[in-house]
Enzyme design. Sequence first.
Site, PDB file in Angstrom:
ATOM      1  N   HIS A  41       1.518   2.117  -3.289  1.00  0.00           N
ATOM      2  CA  HIS A  41       0.418   2.930  -3.820  1.00  0.00           C
ATOM      3  C   HIS A  41       0.826   4.393  -3.927  1.00  0.00           C
ATOM      4  CE1 HIS A  41      -3.071  -0.063  -2.791  1.00  0.00           C
ATOM      5  NE2 HIS A  41      -2.144  -0.574  -3.569  1.00  0.00           N
ATOM      6  N   ASP A  55       0.879  -1.172   0.000  1.00  0.00           N
ATOM      7  CA  ASP A  55       0.000   0.000   0.000  1.00  0.00           C
ATOM      8  C   ASP A  55       0.915   1.219   0.000  1.00  0.00           C
ATOM      9  OD1 ASP A  55      -2.199   1.899   0.651  1.00  0.00           O
ATOM     10  OD2 ASP A  55      -3.341   0.099   1.116  1.00  0.00           O
TER      11      ASP A  55
END
Length: 549
Positions: free
Chosen positions: A330, A296
Site C-alpha cells: 500500500h 499492506d
Amino acid sequence: MSVKGSFGIVALLVAGALSASAQVSPYSWKNLPRVSMPVFKKDTFNILKYGAKPDGLTLNTGSINKAIADCSAKGGGVVLIPQGLWLTGPVVMKSNVNLHVNRAALLQFTDDKSQYKLVEGNYEGHVAVRNESPISGINLTNIAITGDGIIDGHGEVWRAISKERLTEAEWKKLVASGGIVSENGKTWYPSASYVKGLQTPGAGILGRGKTLADNEPMKDFFRPNMLVLTNCKKVLLQGVTLQNSAAWDIHTLLCEDLNVQNVRVRNNWNAQNGDGIDVESCKNVLIEGSTFDAGDDGICIKSGRDEEGRKRGKPTENVVVRNNVVYRAHGGFVIGSEMSGGARNIFVYDCTFIGTDIGLRFKTTRGRGGVVENIFIKNISMRAILHEAILFDMYYGGKSPGEDDVVKDEATIPVTEATPSFRNFYVNNVACNGAEKALMIRGLPEMSIKGIHIENSTFQTDKGADIIEGQDVSLKNVYLQSKDSNPLINIQNGSNIMFDHVTYKNAELLFKISGKKSAGIKLLNTDTSKAKNKAVFGAGVANNVLVVK
C-alpha cells in the site's frame, strides 16, 4: 550548515563515522548515539540434540523453546535450526540468543490455532487481545534472528478474504477447504469463531470486567502478528525470509538499537493487514538492504494511536532506512496513521519502490495528535505506482489507497492535543516513472501541513500536484510530465508556496488557485509559455496572490 545540506553527514553519524568537531545544524542529530549491534558467544545449541525432527509432521515447539531457554541460561550463543522442514508452535525468544535458521531450513508454524494462546498484546496502536505470535520476545537484551532460511507463519488459515481478490479457481478451492462464506457470497471467513469476533462490538477489549477468557469464543478473530518484539534492546534481524503472516509480519514495539539487515518479507498482495515491517515507538533503528512484498504498507513507522499513544509519549526517532526495495504494498515508505507519540529524525535514502499503491505515504487524521517532523528523504526510484508518488494526507480514514473519502471540510475546529502535525520534510532526487499523481498534500483547515521541500525530482504521471491546506511548501528543480494538465498544479488554501525552475512539456492550465487563505505563491525561473493558460483563480482569490518572476 543548512538542514538540507546535512543529509549525508547524518547518515555517517548514524554509522559512527562523524567526528565530534563537525559543525551541524540542529536537525542533523549532532548527539545521536550509534545503533549498537548485539554480540553473542560462539556456543551452538542444535535443536536436533533436543529431540526435534525435520519431518514436517512432528510438532517441535518444546524442543526449540528448550534449546532457546538452555542457551540463554548458559550465557547465550546460537540456537541452530539446521536443514529440514520444522513444524512448530509459538517460539519465545530469550536474552543473548541468536536464533539461526539454516539456508536449507523451513521453520513452518502450525495451522493448529489451539497452539496459540490468547495474550494481552498490541494491535494498531492499542492494547488488545491477540493470539500469541509465532515468534515473540518481551523485555530482552542482545537477541537476533539470522541465517538465510525461511520462516512461514501459515497466515492463510487466519485471514478473511473477499472473492474479488481471488481468481475463480482460487475462490472455489478456498470455499471447499471449509470456513464460512458471507450471506452475500462475497467474503470468506476462516471459522464461526472469526465471524463472532467480527460481529461483536468491542471485541478484544480488556478491562471494565472483560478478561482474556471472555474472548475465547471469538479466538480466531485475533490474528497474530508473526514476529513481535516488545521493549527489547540490541536486536538484529539478518538474512532470513519471513513470509505468510496472519497480520503484520514484523512488529517492533518500544525497542532500542534495532538492526534489520538483508531481510526478505513476503506476504501476498491480498493478505489482510499484511504489513511488511512496523517500527513502533522505537529508538535508534537501521533498516537496510532488505526487500518487501506486502499486503499492506511495506516499511512503516508508528508510535501508538490517539490518546493511548499520546499517553505513552514515545516517538519513533533516530531511524535510517537505506538500500531497500519494496514491491507490491500500500505504501513503499510510510509514517502513520498510528503516530500519536510522534516521529522525528528519520532518514530514507537509496530505496526503490516498484508497483506499490503509493510511493512515499504519510497519513494521519483528527484525533491522533502527535508531531511528525524532521524527515529527510533522498535518492528514491519509483516505477508503476498505482496512485500518488508522494502523499501527505491528514484525512486518512482507514481505507486502502484509491478508496479515499471525498473531503468537504469547511468546519472551524479548535487545535488541541488531538490535532496531528506534519512539518519539516526534505525530499531530494526522486524519480518516478508512472503514477496516477505526482504529489498530494492534504492538510486540515485548523492545521496546515508545513515545511514540505521537494528538490531535483522528476515525475512522469497522469496528473500533476495538489496542495490543499499546505504552508511553507517549495518545489525546486522539479519536472512534471502529466497526461492531464488541466490544471498541472492545483492549490487550495495554500500559503507561502514557492515554485523555482519547474519544467513541464505542455499544460492546458498551469495553476488553479482557490480558497480564501491562499496567499504568497511565487513562481520563479519557470517558462510559462508552454501553458495555454497560466492561472485561474477561485472566488475570493485575488490575482496578485501569484507572483511570477
